[in-house]
Design an enzyme around this catalytic site. Structure first.
Site, mmCIF file in Angstrom:
data_model
loop_
_atom_site.group_PDB
_atom_site.id
_atom_site.type_symbol
_atom_site.label_atom_id
_atom_site.label_comp_id
_atom_site.label_asym_id
_atom_site.label_seq_id
_atom_site.Cartn_x
_atom_site.Cartn_y
_atom_site.Cartn_z
ATOM 1 N N HIS A 25 -2.018 -4.669 -3.968
ATOM 2 C CA HIS A 25 -2.171 -5.544 -5.133
ATOM 3 C C HIS A 25 -3.619 -5.979 -5.335
ATOM 4 O O HIS A 25 -4.178 -5.854 -6.416
ATOM 5 C CB HIS A 25 -1.272 -6.773 -4.989
ATOM 6 N N PHE A 26 -4.250 -6.490 -4.264
ATOM 7 C CA PHE A 26 -5.535 -7.128 -4.583
ATOM 8 C C PHE A 26 -6.704 -6.148 -4.680
ATOM 9 O O PHE A 26 -7.755 -6.527 -5.148
ATOM 10 C CB PHE A 26 -5.843 -8.330 -3.684
ATOM 11 N N HIS A 27 -6.489 -4.879 -4.310
ATOM 12 C CA HIS A 27 -7.513 -3.911 -4.716
ATOM 13 C C HIS A 27 -7.436 -3.653 -6.222
ATOM 14 O O HIS A 27 -8.376 -3.119 -6.801
ATOM 15 C CB HIS A 27 -7.406 -2.618 -3.913
ATOM 16 N N TYR B 286 -10.212 -16.907 -8.049
ATOM 17 C CA TYR B 286 -10.707 -17.208 -9.395
ATOM 18 C C TYR B 286 -12.223 -17.316 -9.417
ATOM 19 O O TYR B 286 -12.851 -17.061 -10.452
ATOM 20 C CB TYR B 286 -10.018 -18.450 -9.964
ATOM 21 N N ARG C 180 0.465 -4.797 6.694
ATOM 22 C CA ARG C 180 -0.972 -4.800 6.459
ATOM 23 C C ARG C 180 -1.673 -5.188 7.758
ATOM 24 O O ARG C 180 -1.009 -5.477 8.756
ATOM 25 C CB ARG C 180 -1.344 -5.769 5.343
ATOM 26 N N ARG C 181 -2.992 -5.176 7.771
ATOM 27 C CA ARG C 181 -3.803 -5.627 8.893
ATOM 28 C C ARG C 181 -3.339 -5.015 10.206
ATOM 29 O O ARG C 181 -3.215 -5.702 11.210
ATOM 30 C CB ARG C 181 -3.752 -7.148 9.006
ATOM 31 N N HIS D 36 -6.871 -19.544 -2.600
ATOM 32 C CA HIS D 36 -6.508 -19.049 -3.923
ATOM 33 C C HIS D 36 -7.597 -19.270 -4.962
ATOM 34 O O HIS D 36 -7.954 -18.330 -5.658
ATOM 35 C CB HIS D 36 -5.166 -19.570 -4.416
HETATM 36 C C1 HEM Z 1 -13.638 2.865 -0.606
HETATM 37 C C2 HEM Z 1 -13.202 1.724 -0.984
HETATM 38 C C3 HEM Z 1 -12.150 0.920 -0.256
HETATM 39 C C4 HEM Z 1 -11.149 1.345 0.567
HETATM 40 C C5 HEM Z 1 -10.802 2.763 0.973
HETATM 41 C C6 HEM Z 1 -10.442 0.170 1.010
HETATM 42 C C7 HEM Z 1 -9.355 0.182 1.857
HETATM 43 C C8 HEM Z 1 -8.730 -0.936 2.375
HETATM 44 C C9 HEM Z 1 -7.557 -0.945 3.207
HETATM 45 C C10 HEM Z 1 -6.800 0.291 3.683
HETATM 46 C C11 HEM Z 1 -7.272 -2.227 3.518
HETATM 47 C C12 HEM Z 1 -6.102 -2.735 4.351
HETATM 48 C C13 HEM Z 1 -6.344 -2.662 5.800
HETATM 49 C C14 HEM Z 1 -5.264 -3.342 6.591
HETATM 50 O O1 HEM Z 1 -4.666 -4.314 6.094
HETATM 51 O O2 HEM Z 1 -4.980 -2.905 7.717
HETATM 52 C C15 HEM Z 1 -8.255 -3.059 2.870
HETATM 53 C C16 HEM Z 1 -8.308 -4.429 2.941
HETATM 54 C C17 HEM Z 1 -9.130 -5.218 2.167
HETATM 55 N N1 HEM Z 1 -10.031 -4.789 1.205
HETATM 56 FE FE1 HEM Z 1 -10.522 -2.875 0.824
HETATM 57 N N2 HEM Z 1 -11.017 -0.938 0.448
HETATM 58 C C18 HEM Z 1 -12.062 -0.519 -0.339
HETATM 59 C C19 HEM Z 1 -12.896 -1.315 -1.095
HETATM 60 C C20 HEM Z 1 -12.785 -2.677 -1.203
HETATM 61 C C21 HEM Z 1 -13.572 -3.502 -2.069
HETATM 62 C C22 HEM Z 1 -14.643 -2.991 -3.001
HETATM 63 C C23 HEM Z 1 -13.167 -4.787 -1.875
HETATM 64 C C24 HEM Z 1 -13.643 -6.059 -2.531
HETATM 65 C C25 HEM Z 1 -14.564 -6.186 -3.403
HETATM 66 C C26 HEM Z 1 -12.148 -4.776 -0.871
HETATM 67 C C27 HEM Z 1 -11.528 -5.887 -0.376
HETATM 68 C C28 HEM Z 1 -10.602 -5.889 0.635
HETATM 69 C C29 HEM Z 1 -10.075 -7.080 1.252
HETATM 70 C C30 HEM Z 1 -10.425 -8.528 0.912
HETATM 71 C C31 HEM Z 1 -9.153 -6.657 2.223
HETATM 72 C C32 HEM Z 1 -8.301 -7.552 3.141
HETATM 73 C C33 HEM Z 1 -8.852 -7.609 4.512
HETATM 74 C C34 HEM Z 1 -7.902 -8.307 5.463
HETATM 75 O O3 HEM Z 1 -6.679 -8.147 5.336
HETATM 76 O O4 HEM Z 1 -8.393 -9.037 6.321
HETATM 77 N N3 HEM Z 1 -11.934 -3.474 -0.491
HETATM 78 N N4 HEM Z 1 -9.139 -2.239 2.167
HETATM 79 CU CU LIG Z 2 -3.252 -16.791 -4.485
#
Ligand code: HEM
Ligand SMILES: [Cu+2]
Ligand SMILES: [Cu+2]
Lengths: 156, 570
Positions: free
Chosen positions: B378-380, B228, B441-442, B224
């Site tokens: 949420h976190f996007h 921050y 998710r994931r 967490h």
């Molecule tokens: C074109 C831009 C992006 C798209 C289309 C995108 C799409 C996604 C999607 C669909 C997931 C969920 C996948 C799943 O849970 O199966 C994901 C997870 C995530 N995204 Fe993005 N994302 C983008 C950019 C970013 C950026 C810029 C960041 C951070 C600066 C970010 C951080 C994360 C993180 C931390 C996760 C979690 C990964 C996990 O669950 O292990 N994403 N993204």
């Molecule tokens: Cu948290």
């Protein structure tokens, strides 16, 4: 800080206190709570389909083992209105246990046992999704809970 | 807006900051590509385990590690290396700054190799007992240690400044960066213990088993405050630069300092709010962490007010009248103060991110959304909202000022944050609504739930995954525009003398700050709070854990130590 800033601060604090108060009321008066730490059950790898632990009708216990990439037992059947004490254990890595359309949402963590009580009032077939990544075939890890009157008949 | 103060920078300090900016932006190209793949897989457009050699969970690991860990950590270090000396009017000590940079780069390359070679598809949270290649863990540890060195390098600088400027207020920009790295330092100690003591020896085969609930507690002790650590450099920009870019002054310097101190206090003792659904943590500890999570919402609510007041003040100076005129009169599309667009678009996104965050933190309500696609939705709106846009804006600014190259395609640069805002709102709507309907998710949905040939096909989610895909494509387009501007600027020839230049704001209310002048009491109180919040957690984990677990490779349901035995038996 000027007057408006102090006011904003007070409003923010009141708002957060109200939110948190609602949570506490929900947990204490309405029993809307999260799974907790249980210390009287050891992790298990042998599953057990619904069985009775008392004379109370509609009260069951289930032992579910999550493993790469299935739930064991894969399907359980209970009658409508059943209250199930679910004990969840993992035989390998971390898994999830989310009963679709309900708030039953647990983690299966190796080394510890998760407990919750499920209650199903309506007949139907509920899917249980593993929603924590658990390896290559994680997306195929699905279990089933069937809620049906026939579960009662089978017992007699 | 009158020009900001320019300070010369030594060539090797310039080169270091530029390296720490350009390398993560290059890696971000891969991270964004992985994001695009994910929305296509999840929408069922790609119905396979992999696409052009990128397996879903491998790409997802890369996406999380590059976007959320590598890009953010490098940026925070580069930004601090530039801003701290600038705000203090001093020079960056070069030797340790370079050591830090090199250690971070070596660590990143190790982890990147493990991920790209398919030996570390464990996602960026690397929950044991899934086991990755040892270089993945070693690389992560080096990245963290390198970032510590960068911070330790600023401390003597600051102490000297205090000696030379007795009685003066520490510049707010320095307070912001120090708050960022104090939170980071305390938090990363836990994950360093997890990685160095538990996971590295275990992945090397020196130990056989690992205590999973303990590892998870240590991870979320870090997980967490990590968010921050992402947010605080953005807050530093919001407090010290946004008011000026908006043509005004910071409404209250004191509130800025108070907000940073509150983050030091409350960022860390809240980790159990990621563990509401799990065993070996009692409901009492969960409720306590939930309460402290509400406390950490307070500084963000104050920030919303102070920033709005600063912007309103600026607009009224320029003749705005009435109730809403000041909102319209912001320089949204100004190309001179182009960075305004990145900061303001991020703030607008963060309104939604903050509200959905309070929902997640709400204890039992969390069970409705835990591990559903609501969470990435949420976190996007946080890390891929205000954090990403502030970092992209500042990266471009640092590139331009540190190379002495005027930004090319400025209009396109100003369009990027708004395009991203539209994209991420659409994306998150799809993810969050799907999550409320149970979409996990994931999960490679294209292989199961969104594949009509699968027994698990669930057409109910079709709408949500399609909307998320459309949003994801718009986000990708925004990033293509950004990369175009960034590399077009990087590759042009120099137009002016390189220099450090930050649009630092003045304060409207510039009161004496009393107890806020000193960091020490706040850090000590933070540690006390951590002890209070984590003592019951440690006790629960000890009582609720019965056995340790051997390691597993993601593709094999047999434990690693058994496979090895089979290999060596004749
Ligand atoms: C074109 C831009 C992006 C798209 C289309 C995108 C799409 C996604 C999607 C669909 C997931 C969920 C996948 C799943 O849970 O199966 C994901 C997870 C995530 N995204 Fe993005 N994302 C983008 C950019 C970013 C950026 C810029 C960041 C951070 C600066 C970010 C951080 C994360 C993180 C931390 C996760 C979690 C990964 C996990 O669950 O292990 N994403 N993204
Ligand atoms: Cu948290
Ligand atoms: Cu699973």
């Amino acid at each position: 800080m000027d007057r408006i800033e102090k006011m904003v601060m007070a409003i923010a604090i009141v708002l957060l206190v109200v939110f948190f108060g609602a949570i506490v009321v929900a947990a204490t008066s309405y029993g809307v709570d999260v799974p907790t730490c249980i210390t009287d059950r050891k992790p298990f790898v042998e599953s057990a389909p619904p069985f009775k632990t008392s004379d109370q009708p509609l009260r069951y216990e289930v032992h579910t083992v999550a493993r790469m990439w299935m739930f064991d037992p894969p399907e359980i059947t209970v009658p409508p209105g059943a209250e199930i004490d679910l004990y969840l254990s993992s035989a390998d890595v971390v898994h999830g246990y989310h009963v679709e359309g309900t708030n039953t949402n647990l983690m299966a963590v190796p080394g510890a046992v998760t407990y919750t009580r499920l209650k199903f009032d309506r007949e139907g077939t509920y899917r249980v999704l593993c929603h924590e990544y658990c390896g290559t075939a994680h997306h195929l890890m699905v279990g089933t809970i069937v809620v049906s009157h026939r579960a009662m008949e089978g017992e007699q | 807006m009158n020009a900001a103060l320019k300070l010369p920078v030594e060539p090797w300090a310039r080169r270091l900051v530029l390296l720490e900016i350009v390398l993560p932006v290059v890696l971000l190209v891969l991270g964004i590509y992985a994001g695009l793949l994910q929305v296509l897989f999840r929408a069922g457009v790609i119905q396979a385990a992999e696409f052009w050699g990128w397996e879903y969970y491998q790409a997802l690991t890369l996406h999380g590690v590059v976007n959320a860990i590598v890009f953010t950590t490098f940026f925070a270090v580069a930004f601090g290396n530039a801003l701290v000396p600038y705000a203090l009017g001093m020079k960056l000590p070069l030797r340790w700054a370079w050591v830090s940079g090199i250690v971070m780069i070596v660590g990143t390359l190790m982890a990147a190799w493990a991920i790209l070679a398919g030996k570390a598809s464990v996602l960026y949270t690397f929950y044991p007992p899934l086991m990755a290649h040892p270089l993945f863990y070693i690389g992560a540890a080096l990245l963290i240690i390198g970032s510590w060195i960068a911070f330790f390098n600023w401390i003597p600088l600051y102490l000297r400044w205090r000696r030379e400027h007795p009685g003066e207020k520490t510049p707010l920009a320095v307070v912001g960066m120090f708050a960022t790295f104090i939170v980071w330092l305390i938090a990363t100690v836990a994950v360093a213990i997890e990685v160095v003591v538990l996971l590295i020896p275990w992945s090397l085969g020196w130990t056989q088993e690992v205590n999973v609930p303990l590892a998870r507690m240590l991870f979320w002790f870090f997980g967490h405050p990590l968010v921050y650590f992402w947010l605080l450099p953005a807050y530093t920009m919001y407090y010290t630069m946004l008011p000026r870019l908006g043509g005004g002054k910071l409404y209250s310097d004191k509130v800025g300092r108070m907000v940073f101190m509150m983050f030091i206090l409350f960022s860390i003792p809240v980790g159990a709010h990621h563990q509401f659904a799990e065993p070996a943590v009692s409901s009492g500890a969960k409720l306590l962490h939930s309460f402290l999570t509400f406390a950490v919402a307070l500084p963000s609510l104050l920030t919303a007010f102070t920033l709005a007041a600063s912007l309103e003040h600026g607009a009224r100076q320029r003749g705005a009248h009435g109730l809403f005129d000041w909102i319209v009169k912001q320089p949204f599309f100004s190309t001179d103060g182009w960075m305004f667009s990145y900061l303001i678009a991020g703030l607008v996104i963060f309104i939604m991110g903050g509200i959905s965050g309070i929902i997640n933190a709400s204890y039992s309500m969390n069970l409705l959304v835990h591990n559903t696609s609501w969470l990435p939705g949420h976190f996007h709106l946080t890390v891929a909202g205000p954090v990403l846009l502030a970092f992209l804006g500042m990266s471009l600014h640092l590139l331009a000022t540190y190379t002495g190259k005027a930004i090319r395609l400025k209009r396109l640069a100003v369009a990027v944050p708004y395009l991203w805002l539209v994209g991420v709102f659409i994306f998150s709507w799809g993810m969050m609504r799907g999550g409320l309907h149970g979409e996990p998710r994931r999960t490679n949905l294209g292989m199961s739930y969104l594949n009509p040939d699968s027994p698990f096909y669930n057409p109910e989610w079709k709408l949500y995954v399609t909307v998320a895909m459309i949003g994801g494509i718009i986000m990708t387009l925004a990033m293509i525009a950004y990369f175009t501007v960034f590399f077009a600027t990087a590759l042009r020839s120099r137009t002016q003398q390189p220099a450090a230049e930050f649009p630092l704001s003045e304060a409207y209310h510039d009161e004496p700050v009393g107890a806020l002048a000193n960091l020490r009491p706040w850090v000590i109180t933070a540690i006390v709070l951590i002890v209070i919040a984590y003592t019951p957690m440690v006790r629960d984990v000890m009582r609720g854990t019965f056995s340790n677990a051997p390691g597993y490779e993601p593709h094999n349901p047999a434990p690693v130590n058994q496979i090895e035995q089979l290999d060596t038996s004749p």
